[in-house]
Write a protein that holds these residues in place. Structure first.
Motif, mmCIF file in Angstrom:
data_model
loop_
_atom_site.group_PDB
_atom_site.id
_atom_site.type_symbol
_atom_site.label_atom_id
_atom_site.label_comp_id
_atom_site.label_asym_id
_atom_site.label_seq_id
_atom_site.Cartn_x
_atom_site.Cartn_y
_atom_site.Cartn_z
ATOM 1 N N THR A 115 41.606 -92.711 44.537
ATOM 2 C CA THR A 115 42.122 -94.022 44.137
ATOM 3 C C THR A 115 41.493 -95.127 44.971
ATOM 4 O O THR A 115 41.116 -96.189 44.443
ATOM 5 C CB THR A 115 43.658 -94.046 44.294
ATOM 6 O OG1 THR A 115 44.212 -92.978 43.515
ATOM 7 C CG2 THR A 115 44.216 -95.375 43.841
ATOM 8 N N ILE A 116 41.372 -94.868 46.286
ATOM 9 C CA ILE A 116 40.777 -95.895 47.181
ATOM 10 C C ILE A 116 39.334 -96.158 46.802
ATOM 11 O O ILE A 116 38.883 -97.309 46.733
ATOM 12 C CB ILE A 116 40.876 -95.435 48.644
ATOM 13 C CG1 ILE A 116 42.343 -95.357 49.081
ATOM 14 C CG2 ILE A 116 40.076 -96.345 49.555
ATOM 15 C CD1 ILE A 116 42.535 -94.766 50.460
ATOM 16 N N SER A 117 38.558 -95.071 46.537
ATOM 17 C CA SER A 117 37.131 -95.250 46.248
ATOM 18 C C SER A 117 36.910 -96.001 44.938
ATOM 19 O O SER A 117 35.923 -96.726 44.801
ATOM 20 C CB SER A 117 36.442 -93.885 46.194
ATOM 21 O OG SER A 117 36.993 -93.105 45.150
ATOM 22 N N GLU A 118 37.856 -95.833 43.983
ATOM 23 C CA GLU A 118 37.701 -96.538 42.711
ATOM 24 C C GLU A 118 37.923 -98.046 42.856
ATOM 25 O O GLU A 118 37.416 -98.837 42.059
ATOM 26 C CB GLU A 118 38.691 -95.969 41.690
ATOM 27 C CG GLU A 118 38.345 -94.553 41.239
ATOM 28 C CD GLU A 118 39.410 -93.971 40.329
ATOM 29 O OE1 GLU A 118 40.475 -94.609 40.204
ATOM 30 O OE2 GLU A 118 39.171 -92.893 39.755
ATOM 31 N N GLY A 119 38.672 -98.446 43.908
ATOM 32 C CA GLY A 119 38.962 -99.865 44.080
ATOM 33 C C GLY A 119 37.981 -100.598 44.969
ATOM 34 O O GLY A 119 38.148 -101.790 45.225
ATOM 35 N N LEU A 120 36.982 -99.902 45.496
ATOM 36 C CA LEU A 120 36.017 -100.522 46.410
ATOM 37 C C LEU A 120 34.601 -100.394 45.861
ATOM 38 O O LEU A 120 34.265 -99.394 45.215
ATOM 39 C CB LEU A 120 36.079 -99.851 47.798
ATOM 40 C CG LEU A 120 37.406 -99.971 48.570
ATOM 41 C CD1 LEU A 120 37.350 -99.123 49.830
ATOM 42 C CD2 LEU A 120 37.696 -101.436 48.925
ATOM 43 N N ASP A 121 33.784 -101.389 46.156
ATOM 44 C CA ASP A 121 32.381 -101.267 45.781
ATOM 45 C C ASP A 121 31.692 -100.319 46.772
ATOM 46 O O ASP A 121 32.212 -100.014 47.838
ATOM 47 C CB ASP A 121 31.703 -102.641 45.769
ATOM 48 C CG ASP A 121 31.753 -103.318 47.122
ATOM 49 O OD1 ASP A 121 31.142 -102.751 48.090
ATOM 50 O OD2 ASP A 121 32.393 -104.381 47.240
ATOM 51 N N PRO A 122 30.502 -99.811 46.461
ATOM 52 C CA PRO A 122 29.832 -98.815 47.311
ATOM 53 C C PRO A 122 29.633 -99.273 48.760
ATOM 54 O O PRO A 122 29.789 -98.481 49.684
ATOM 55 C CB PRO A 122 28.486 -98.612 46.609
ATOM 56 C CG PRO A 122 28.766 -98.928 45.187
ATOM 57 C CD PRO A 122 29.779 -100.041 45.201
ATOM 58 N N LYS A 123 29.295 -100.547 48.937
ATOM 59 C CA LYS A 123 29.070 -101.031 50.305
ATOM 60 C C LYS A 123 30.357 -100.992 51.096
ATOM 61 O O LYS A 123 30.378 -100.523 52.256
ATOM 62 C CB LYS A 123 28.528 -102.463 50.244
ATOM 63 C CG LYS A 123 28.310 -103.116 51.609
ATOM 64 C CD LYS A 123 27.203 -102.414 52.390
ATOM 65 C CE LYS A 123 26.816 -103.195 53.631
ATOM 66 N NZ LYS A 123 27.894 -103.380 54.578
#
Length: 594
Positions: A495-503
């Motif tokens: 869930t966290i990774s889906e809400g953040l851009d790659p950088k």
């Protein structure tokens, strides 16, 4: 043993090289040079020093050449009537025992004019009876060779001469000391083949008690360390000047040849004996010169002082005297182990004194056999043992064996008069030490690089350092060991990774994993792997740690505290909730290193 086998084999190959050198199957020239240097060093350390009281040198010095008192003249050779006067003074006034000439009188004396008169009497004035009568009357006064020869008769005078290789034959040789038949079938090899000689004129040699050659035996470096006691010329053996003087002193006793019989080989000459005196020689009949000290270790007396009665009789009474020269212009200066410009006559004086004082050094034929034993024993011990030792232990062992070898050799030289090889032994020890040190250095360096490459990113630096200090205790083979394993990951990471851009996600992982890794390293844990948001770490390997469970739990608790400190930053910067999830377990694991 297996991992050291190659190093041991290389060490044994070094030992083999020295072994075959010692057997004389081939010679390593630099070792021979080192042996000469070692001999000179032992000589310098053990020379008795002082001035020998029994042998004096009657010096044809610059003073004698320049002084013209009593018609002595300023050139050499002097008129033979002057030498006849010298012989009279030495035996009648100064009461010397033996006189040896380190000079050769190969030509007839022309200074008196008798040769000119003889030519006239045989040519232009051959029919002038008055002239012929006058020449006959003057002959006894002008034949200086006859005058000199008559003064030698019935006195212990030894005339010197030389052998050469130019087929040139001058003068007359004395009677040989012995011939081939005296050897009774035994062999006496000679290093050089002499084809000529420069002897004294007949009237002098026939009237002298004896004669001796003064041929030195230069080593490969040009230094005089040995003199052949006897030289083979045309099937007869002729003695050296020093040996002839000693025999003259003792009444010309015969020379006894002592041979040593060795199993599997020919008998080899070991020593000469005269009237109980022993002269150690090698198989070529060469004796080591027992140098007493640097130049002027014998009393030098200027011949001009004798001719002019300036010397106290007590200084010469009962002495053995050698006539020689220290004047540079007469070219009898040699290179010796103790002096680069050493009067040749003093080398003979050393031999005369050494024979009479029993100070002769022994260079036995079996020295090569002893050398082989030392090479085998020392070489095998060091070649096999050194690969298993640390640098410090190897250094201590090397120093101990080197001191033992040198000390034993020096003791045998000083107290037993044995000259045994030592440079080759020391060189072998140093070669094996250097080989194993260099080999160990590169092996250890390679092991350290290998360990650092394998563990540097996943093992605490202090553990890597500890492992690299003793790589032999680090095994790369699979092993069964009880360890404590810790896992940590981010709860709700998907869930966290889906809400953040790659950088931003990358920054979050770095800020999450870095401090936790530092905590693991702080408690000496090993990172097994990073799996996305997960860290897998363990304690108890690669180095055993009996407190691995305690260390793992303490690290986990500190990681909790570290994460709690990071929560506010994560909420503010990444707008996420709590980041937390740590588990640890004590397991029996199969630890495999790749």
């Amino acid at each position: 043993m297996k991992k050291h086998l190659l190093r041991i084999l290389v060490g044994l190959s070094v030992v083999a090289a020295f072994f075959f050198h010692s057997r004389a199957d081939y010679e390593l020239p630099f070792i021979r040079k080192l042996e000469n240097i070692a001999f000179d060093a032992r000589l310098a350390l053990t020379m008795p020093g002082g001035v020998d009281p029994g042998v004096v040198i009657l010096d044809i010095d610059e003073k004698s050449l320049k002084e013209r008192e009593q018609g002595g003249g300023g050139r050499w050779p002097w008129p033979r009537d002057r030498l006849a006067l010298l012989v009279d003074k030495l035996f009648d006034k100064y009461k010397i025992e033996v006189l040896g000439f380190d000079v050769v009188f190969a030509e007839r004396d022309e200074t008196s004019g008798i040769r000119v008169l003889d030519r006239l009497a045989g040519d232009t004035l051959s029919k002038n009876k008055q002239f012929q009568s006058e020449v006959d009357r003057l002959r006894p006064e002008l034949d200086y060779d006859a005058i000199f020869g008559n003064k030698l008769r019935n006195r212990k005078v030894v005339m010197g001469y030389t052998f050469n290789k130019e087929n040139e034959k001058k003068g007359q040789l004395p009677a040989p000391a012995f011939d081939e038949a005296y050897l009774k079938g035994r062999k006496l090899p000679q290093a050089d083949k002499w084809t000529g000689y420069s002897g004294n004129i007949k009237i002098l040699q026939e009237n002298a008690a004896s004669g001796g050659h003064f041929n030195p035996d230069n080593d490969i470096d040009g230094v005089i360390r040995k003199v052949p006691m006897v030289i083979n010329y045309d099937g007869n053996y002729y003695e050296s000047l020093s040996l002839a003087m000693v025999r003259s002193l003792l009444g010309m006793p015969p020379i006894e040849l002592v041979f040593a019989d060795y199993a599997g080989g020919d008998a080899e000459l070991e020593e000469l004996r005269i009237a109980g005196l022993k002269i150690p020689v090698d198989n070529k009949a060469r004796a080591l010169i027992p140098y007493r000290g640097p130049g002027r270790s014998f009393k030098y007396i200027s011949i001009s002082d004798i001719m002019n009665d300036r010397i106290d009789v007590a200084e010469l009474r009962g002495k053995l005297a050698l006539v020689g020269t220290s004047a540079p212009g007469l070219l009898d200066l040699r290179v010796s182990p103790v002096d680069a410009q050493y009067p040749g006559v003093e080398a003979h004086a050393n031999l005369v004194a050494g024979i009479l004082d029993d100070r002769m050094k022994r260079d036995p034929a079996y020295a090569d056999g002893l050398q082989l034993i030392v090479v085998i024993l020392v070489g095998l011990v060091l070649a096999v043992l050194m690969p298993f030792l640390s640098v410090l232990s190897a250094t201590v062992l090397t120093v101990f064996i080197t001191v033992l070898v040198i000390g034993t050799n020096l003791a045998l030289y000083q107290y037993g008069n044995f000259v045994l090889p030592v440079a080759g032994n020391v060189l072998l020890i140093l070669a094996l030490f250097t080989l194993n040190t260099v080999w160990g250095y590169f092996t250890e360096t390679r092991s350290k690089k290998q360990i650092t490459g394998l563990f540097g990113q996943y093992v605490p630096p202090e553990i890597v350092e500890q492992m690299s200090k003793d790589p032999n205790n680090v095994s790369f083979e699979p092993a069964s060991r009880e360890c404590t394993v810790l896992f940590t990951d981010v709860r709700g990471f998907t869930t966290i990774s889906e809400g953040l851009d790659p950088k931003a996600l990358s920054d979050l992982m770095n800020e999450f994993l870095t401090p936790l890794t530092e905590v693991i390293f702080k408690h000496h844990g090993t990172i097994d792997k990073y799996m996305g948001d997960c860290i897998m770490a363990f304690w108890g390997a690669p180095l055993a740690n009996p407190e691995h469970a305690h260390a793992g739990v303490v690290a986990g608790l500190e990681m909790h505290r570290t994460l709690n400190e990071l929560q506010p930053k994560f909420k503010e910067k990444y707008k996420i909730g709590t980041v937390n999830s740590i588990n640890w377990a004590r397991v029996s694991a199969q630890v495999i290193y790749y």
